[in-house]
Write an enzyme that holds these catalytic residues in place. Structure first.
Site, PDB file in Angstrom:
ATOM      1  N   ASP A 124     -30.029 -40.928   2.786  1.00 31.30           N
ATOM      2  CA  ASP A 124     -29.735 -39.523   3.067  1.00 31.30           C
ATOM      3  C   ASP A 124     -29.618 -39.236   4.556  1.00 31.30           C
ATOM      4  O   ASP A 124     -28.778 -38.451   4.985  1.00 31.30           O
ATOM      5  CB  ASP A 124     -30.793 -38.625   2.418  1.00 31.30           C
ATOM      6  N   SER A 175     -41.151 -39.213  -6.077  1.00 31.97           N
ATOM      7  CA  SER A 175     -40.322 -38.486  -5.123  1.00 31.97           C
ATOM      8  C   SER A 175     -39.041 -38.079  -5.843  1.00 31.97           C
ATOM      9  O   SER A 175     -38.339 -38.917  -6.409  1.00 31.97           O
ATOM     10  CB  SER A 175     -40.023 -39.385  -3.924  1.00 31.97           C
TER      11      SER A 175
HETATM   12  N1  ARG Z   1     -30.979 -43.372  -4.122  1.00 25.04           N
HETATM   13  C1  ARG Z   1     -30.226 -42.197  -4.302  1.00 25.04           C
HETATM   14  C2  ARG Z   1     -29.234 -42.027  -3.189  1.00 25.04           C
HETATM   15  O1  ARG Z   1     -29.323 -42.699  -2.205  1.00 25.04           O
HETATM   16  C3  ARG Z   1     -31.099 -40.982  -4.478  1.00 25.04           C
HETATM   17  C4  ARG Z   1     -31.777 -40.493  -3.246  1.00 25.04           C
HETATM   18  C5  ARG Z   1     -32.708 -39.404  -3.547  1.00 25.04           C
HETATM   19  N2  ARG Z   1     -33.124 -38.780  -2.350  1.00 25.04           N
HETATM   20  C6  ARG Z   1     -34.340 -38.322  -2.135  1.00 25.04           C
HETATM   21  N3  ARG Z   1     -34.562 -37.780  -0.995  1.00 25.04           N
HETATM   22  N4  ARG Z   1     -35.306 -38.442  -3.017  1.00 25.04           N
HETATM   23  O2  ARG Z   1     -28.336 -41.224  -3.283  1.00 25.04           O
END
Ligand code: ARG
Length: 413
Positions: A124, A175
């Site tokens: 992210d 999470s």
């Molecule tokens: N692994 C997934 C992605 O990179 C989900 C990420 C979820 N983000 C979070 N901050 N919990 O898109």
């Protein structure tokens, strides 16, 4: 003297709440929080109030559901973008939109910086930062969690010291990140890839074991690759996705357990619930089998993979994306029609499809009645089709005396 302003991507959780104070203390910024409604189903007015109570100078909440569906989710669906053939990309699609809206707000308020609460080992941070860098290279990017190295307990302590309301003190098991197109569940017991995801991990789907014994049939209509109606009723995208999440969830459809390759080089265990995404991709891909030529369908699989990678890797705002999107728009022109899907105990199975542009020609395919297929032509076609292997066998295998050199077969002349 008025202080410079930072726009903070605010979820209302512990980290971003601590950040409101931290950005004032350490960076001497006034903080304006920004929270986008991407269909995560939270009380956004409560989140806004919390930001103000925590010390934000202003708190902006924006309903971005329609933007999200029309400009991010539908294009990804039409492209068939599913990362590593498992993950429908809900979070990955949301980030560039949030970042873009933050840039807009930064311009409107004359902000000098943008901030987010991503950690230093996820995807992210890349999606946020690349979007900021691309759309607004002059803005300073601040990612406190990457820098401050506070544990959860230290963050709680900081919050209490500064009178920041802390709602969840108990150990959080997972999470979570969620929006219209899916829910992502990480960490806790899921960190062991051998452990089956416990039922508590799921919130949108019932266990297939507990799902109804009665299958449910639904019909989805597409126009040029875009879903436009459910069970014969025209529906806007947001409502359509919400309804499919509910129907799919009721039948235990959309649970995904994925060992995922992150951009930053690590494998992680990710569990998703994405009933609407799973049903829609399934139905859309099926309609393509009816309406795309063999070559168009084949080539599309490569485009789908590239498209999924660029979304996952934070390159939404790129010229390469423009190029692929132009192909997809052309490729989807005749992907119009209806798909019938059966929802049953964790599965979404396409059981019927039709299209005014169907390439399935019954009179060509039939084994009965009026048959348009030219059987005579098949003979000549096969002579030519087999000519190259026939020639090669004669001039190499047989001529060399080595016979038919295929593994597992005994030589013969
Ligand atoms: N692994 C997934 C992605 O990179 C989900 C990420 C979820 N983000 C979070 N901050 N919990 O898109």
């Amino acid at each position: 003297m008025a202080r410079d302003v930072v726009i903070l991507a605010y979820s209302g959780g512990l980290d971003t709440s601590v950040m409101v104070r931290w950005l004032q203390e350490k960076y001497n910024y006034d903080v304006i929080t920004f929270t986008a409604d991407l269909g995560q189903g939270e009380d956004l007015e409560a989140i806004r109030q919390k930001a103000l109570r925590t010390g934000a100078k202003d708190a902006v909440v924006m309903d971005a559901k329609n933007l999200f569906v029309d400009y991010f989710i539908w294009p990804a669906l039409m492209a068939g973008a599913v990362y590593e053939n498992r993950y429908p990309l809900a979070t990955a699609l949301g980030r560039p939109l949030i970042a873009k809206l933050m840039v807009d707000l930064a311009r409107e308020r004359g902000a000098k910086a943008v901030a987010h609460g991503c950690t230093g080992k996820g995807n992210d941070q890349v999606r946020f930062d690349v979007t900021f860098q691309t759309l607004a290279p002059d803005l300073q990017i601040i990612a406190p969690v990457r820098d401050w190295k506070m544990t959860r307990d230290q963050a709680i302590e900081y919050a209490e010291k500064h009178g920041i309301p802390v709602e969840v003190k108990r150990e959080k098991l997972f999470s979570i990140d969620q929006n219209l197109f899916g829910r992502s569940i990480e960490a806790g017991p899921l960190e062991d890839p051998w452990v089956e995801p416990p039922e508590e991990a799921f919130a949108w789907t019932v266990s297939p074991l507990k799902a109804s014994d009665e299958p449910e049939y639904i019909t989805i209509d597409f126009e040029q690759g875009r879903p436009v109606a459910l069970n014969g009723q025209a529906m806007d995208g947001v409502a359509l996705i919400q309804t499919l999440n509910r129907l799919g969830g009721k039948h235990g459809v959309g649970r995904i357990d994925h060992i995922e390759n992150r951009l930053v080089g690590i494998k992680s265990r990710e569990v998703y619930e994405a009933p609407a995404a799973v049903i829609l991709h399934e139905a859309h891909r099926d309609l393509e089998t009816l309406t795309l030529s063999k070559q168009a369908q084949r080539f599309k699989t490569f485009v789908s993979q590239e498209y999924a990678d660029l979304i996952y890797n934070g390159l939404w705002f790129s010229a390469f994306h423009q190029d692929l999107a132009a192909f997809v728009a052309s490729n989807q022109r005749y992907v119009t029609g209806s798909v019938r899907v059966k929802l049953y105990k964790g599965t979404a199975t396409v059981v019927g499809r039709k299209s005014e542009y169907s390439l399935y020609h019954r009179s060509l395919a039939t084994y009965e009645g009026k048959d348009l297929f030219d059987h005579e032509a098949a003979k000549g076609f096969i002579r030519l089709w087999g000519l190259q292997t026939q020639t090669q066998a004669q001039l190499q295998w047989l001529k060399s005396g080595r016979g038919f050199e295929l593994p597992g077969l005994t030589r013969s002349q």
